[in-house]
Design an enzyme around this catalytic site. Structure first.
Site, PDB file in Angstrom:
ATOM      1  N   LYS A  79      40.180  34.123  52.132  1.00  0.00           N
ATOM      2  CA  LYS A  79      39.600  33.944  50.796  1.00  0.00           C
ATOM      3  C   LYS A  79      39.697  32.477  50.392  1.00  0.00           C
ATOM      4  O   LYS A  79      40.720  31.823  50.639  1.00  0.00           O
ATOM      5  CB  LYS A  79      40.372  34.831  49.813  1.00  0.00           C
ATOM      6  CG  LYS A  79      39.781  34.897  48.421  1.00  0.00           C
ATOM      7  CD  LYS A  79      40.551  35.896  47.553  1.00  0.00           C
ATOM      8  CE  LYS A  79      39.933  36.055  46.186  1.00  0.00           C
ATOM      9  NZ  LYS A  79      40.654  37.031  45.347  1.00  0.00           N
ATOM     10  N   SER A 154      37.863  40.603  43.387  1.00  0.00           N
ATOM     11  CA  SER A 154      37.189  39.345  43.615  1.00  0.00           C
ATOM     12  C   SER A 154      37.136  38.915  45.079  1.00  0.00           C
ATOM     13  O   SER A 154      36.355  38.037  45.406  1.00  0.00           O
ATOM     14  CB  SER A 154      37.882  38.255  42.799  1.00  0.00           C
ATOM     15  OG  SER A 154      39.219  38.071  43.252  1.00  0.00           O
ATOM     16  N   SER A 178      42.088  42.763  43.466  1.00  0.00           N
ATOM     17  CA  SER A 178      41.086  42.016  44.244  1.00  0.00           C
ATOM     18  C   SER A 178      41.146  42.198  45.744  1.00  0.00           C
ATOM     19  O   SER A 178      40.194  41.848  46.428  1.00  0.00           O
ATOM     20  CB  SER A 178      41.160  40.533  43.912  1.00  0.00           C
ATOM     21  OG  SER A 178      40.493  40.315  42.708  1.00  0.00           O
TER      22      SER A 178
HETATM   23  N1  GLN Z   1      38.866  42.431  38.583  1.00  0.00           N
HETATM   24  C1  GLN Z   1      40.030  41.642  38.352  1.00  0.00           C
HETATM   25  C2  GLN Z   1      39.734  40.605  37.320  1.00  0.00           C
HETATM   26  O1  GLN Z   1      38.617  40.364  37.063  1.00  0.00           O
HETATM   27  C3  GLN Z   1      40.423  41.036  39.662  1.00  0.00           C
HETATM   28  C4  GLN Z   1      41.409  39.934  39.594  1.00  0.00           C
HETATM   29  C5  GLN Z   1      42.018  39.619  40.918  1.00  0.00           C
HETATM   30  O2  GLN Z   1      42.680  40.484  41.488  1.00  0.00           O
HETATM   31  N2  GLN Z   1      41.897  38.382  41.369  1.00  0.00           N
HETATM   32  O3  GLN Z   1      40.622  40.052  36.745  1.00  0.00           O
END
Ligand code: GLN
Length: 486
Positions: A79, A154, A178
């Site tokens: 990532k 994400s 995420s």
């Molecule tokens: N959907 C979560 C957010 O928008 C994901 C965040 C993450 O785990 N980086 O905050």
């Protein structure tokens, strides 16, 4: 032979028995990535030269029989919020579009030391803010199971690259789902480890008290192997546990008979897609057949999980992102700037996307004098209640079982106009991060031809049971072996 779709240990055997070299495998993976990725857009950067160099080194180790680890010569993706020296690390943000770190994250170093081969850096929601990968400043990533659907977020790029066979494992980051949510949407196995189990040094922070780096793999066994490599104490991250890393594969294959599963009743409410619910019920029956004891448990504060998570996220993120001001990292916009404040304002206006701006504003508001006690402090107190919910429920059972998401992958564009709708898709994944407990997402079937994810949530530092119980399920089912026809 479809090499990209093999497990790490299958490839490890091929490498050990010299049926293939790491250079050959890496070349094939790179070629496949260049051919197929334009349809999916999982990679922000493909690191051809570095990958081939690392593969050559891996082949040397294999030839000499020295420093061989289970990851030697295995291609992986990472990532784009994890620092890689000399390789652009963008967080899929305009503000870091051309940022090249001068140092490696601890995880990057550990994987390099283990001989793994970095194929590239993967797309994500900007700074990890989102559930669909549509908040990337660069492009949308598509779900390999249906190119008109999102891969989840994400870490959408990392999951899509795995699912499409463009690497043999990937590294994501989970602040509030995420790793697990995109793993669920793309039919991949992924873990959010216990908070503090894996070093965050060199991870570009979203929420320092939630962030966890975790692997995505073809199955639970591989997941254990990668976690074992990246976990451990780090002098550069004082929140890491100063405890030895157990052998995460140790209990894999041992019987799960007599172990107990808790089903949190608050997670089974209306609004869940019928095909998701039936897949999860089927998984519960599979565990019953294996002799596990299933009982209902309660996580009574679940209704506060989403607001607490988002409030604390806004607050910590607004503070963490203050460092991007046009004077230190990445983009700097100083057109006719009157003073330094003007540089800050111009850079941030230009460099951040809408969702990032929204969260910074809400966070700054929640932290401001007069509101701090009412919002931030209150949310911290409820966070303790969430943590206690898990402790209490997990004192009576070995693990909790729940869906990863209430639905399967939704269509690109379906939720972009309504941030609240988007936040709601995180309902089952966000509570574990404020609580710090580990959670493993596993492929558990299909609903309307799209993958369903199931989540196993464990006690602090008990990743071993998650892998044991996850593996037991994967011996009984072959959902995790299903691949998209891309
Ligand atoms: N959907 C979560 C957010 O928008 C994901 C965040 C993450 O785990 N980086 O905050």
């Amino acid at each position: 032979m479809q090499l990209p779709n093999l497990t790490i240990r299958e490839i490890h055997q091929l490498l050990l028995t010299k049926k293939i070299s790491s250079v050959e495998l890496t070349q094939a993976t790179l070629q496949r990535a260049h051919e197929i990725d334009p349809k999916i857009n999982s990679y922000v950067t493909i690191t051809d030269d570095l990958a081939l160099e690392q593969a050559r080194q891996a082949d040397e180790c294999l030839a000499k029989g020295e420093n061989i680890t289970p990851l030697t010569g295995i291609p992986f993706a990472m990532k784009d919020c994890i620092s890689t020296r000399g390789v652009r690390t963008t967080c899929s943000s305009k503000i870091l579009k051309d940022y090249v770190p001068q140092y490696n994250a601890t995880v990057t170093n550990k994987l390099a030391d283990a001989g793994a081969v970095l194929i590239g850096k993967t797309n994500m929601d900007e700074f990890g803010m989102g559930s669909s990968c549509e908040n990337s400043a660069f492009f949308n990533t598509c779900n390999p199971w249906d190119l008109t659907c999102v891969p989840g977020g994400s870490s959408g790029g990392a999951a899509a690259a795995m699912s499409a066979g463009l690497c043999n494992f990937s590294i994501g980051e989970d602040t509030g789902g995420s790793v697990r949510m995109p793993a669920g949407f793309c039919n991949v196995t992924g873990i959010k480890p216990t908070y503090g189990r894996v070093s965050r040094y060199g991870l570009i922070a979203l929420v320092s008290s939630f962030d966890c780096i975790g692997p995505m793999t073809r199955d639970a066994y591989d997941c254990a192997t990668v976690l074992e490599t990246i976990a451990g104490h780090d002098q550069y991250d004082s929140t890491t546990f100063n405890l030895p890393v157990p052998r995460y594969t140790k209990n894999i294959g041992k019987s799960v008979k007599g172990m107990t599963i808790g089903i949190p009743k608050e997670y089974f409410v209306s609004g869940m897609e019928a095909g998701v619910e039936s897949s999860i019920q089927e998984a519960i029956r599979t565990y019953e057949k294996l002799g596990m004891v299933v009982r209902e448990v309660s996580l009574p504060n679940t209704k506060y999980a989403l607001p607490v998570y988002y409030l604390l996220l806004f607050a910590e993120a607004s503070s963490n992102l203050a460092r991007f001001d046009g004077t230190r990292f990445g983009l700097s916009v100083a057109d006719n700037a009157k003073d330094v404040l003007d540089i800050y304002l111009q850079t941030r206006r230009e460099g951040f996307g809408d969702e990032v701006k929204r969260r910074i504003m809400l966070g700054a508001y929640a932290l401001s004098a007069g509101y701090y006690d009412a919002y931030y402090l209150k949310a911290q107190k409820v966070r303790t209640l969430l943590r206690r919910d898990f402790e209490l429920a997990l004192s009576a059972v070995d693990i909790l079982l729940a869906p990863t998401c209430p639905t399967t992958a939704f269509k690109l564009g379906e939720k972009t106009s309504d941030p609240l709708e988007m936040y709601l898709s995180d309902i089952y994944v966000v509570a574990t991060n404020p609580a710090g407990v580990p959670a493993l997402s596993l492929p558990a079937g299909f609903s309307n031809n799209m993958p369903v994810g199931m989540q196993l949530i464990g006690k602090h530092l008990d990743e071993q049971s998650l892998f044991q119980i996850g593996h037991a399920y994967q011996q009984e089912t072959d959902w995790h072996k299903k691949l998209p026809s891309i």
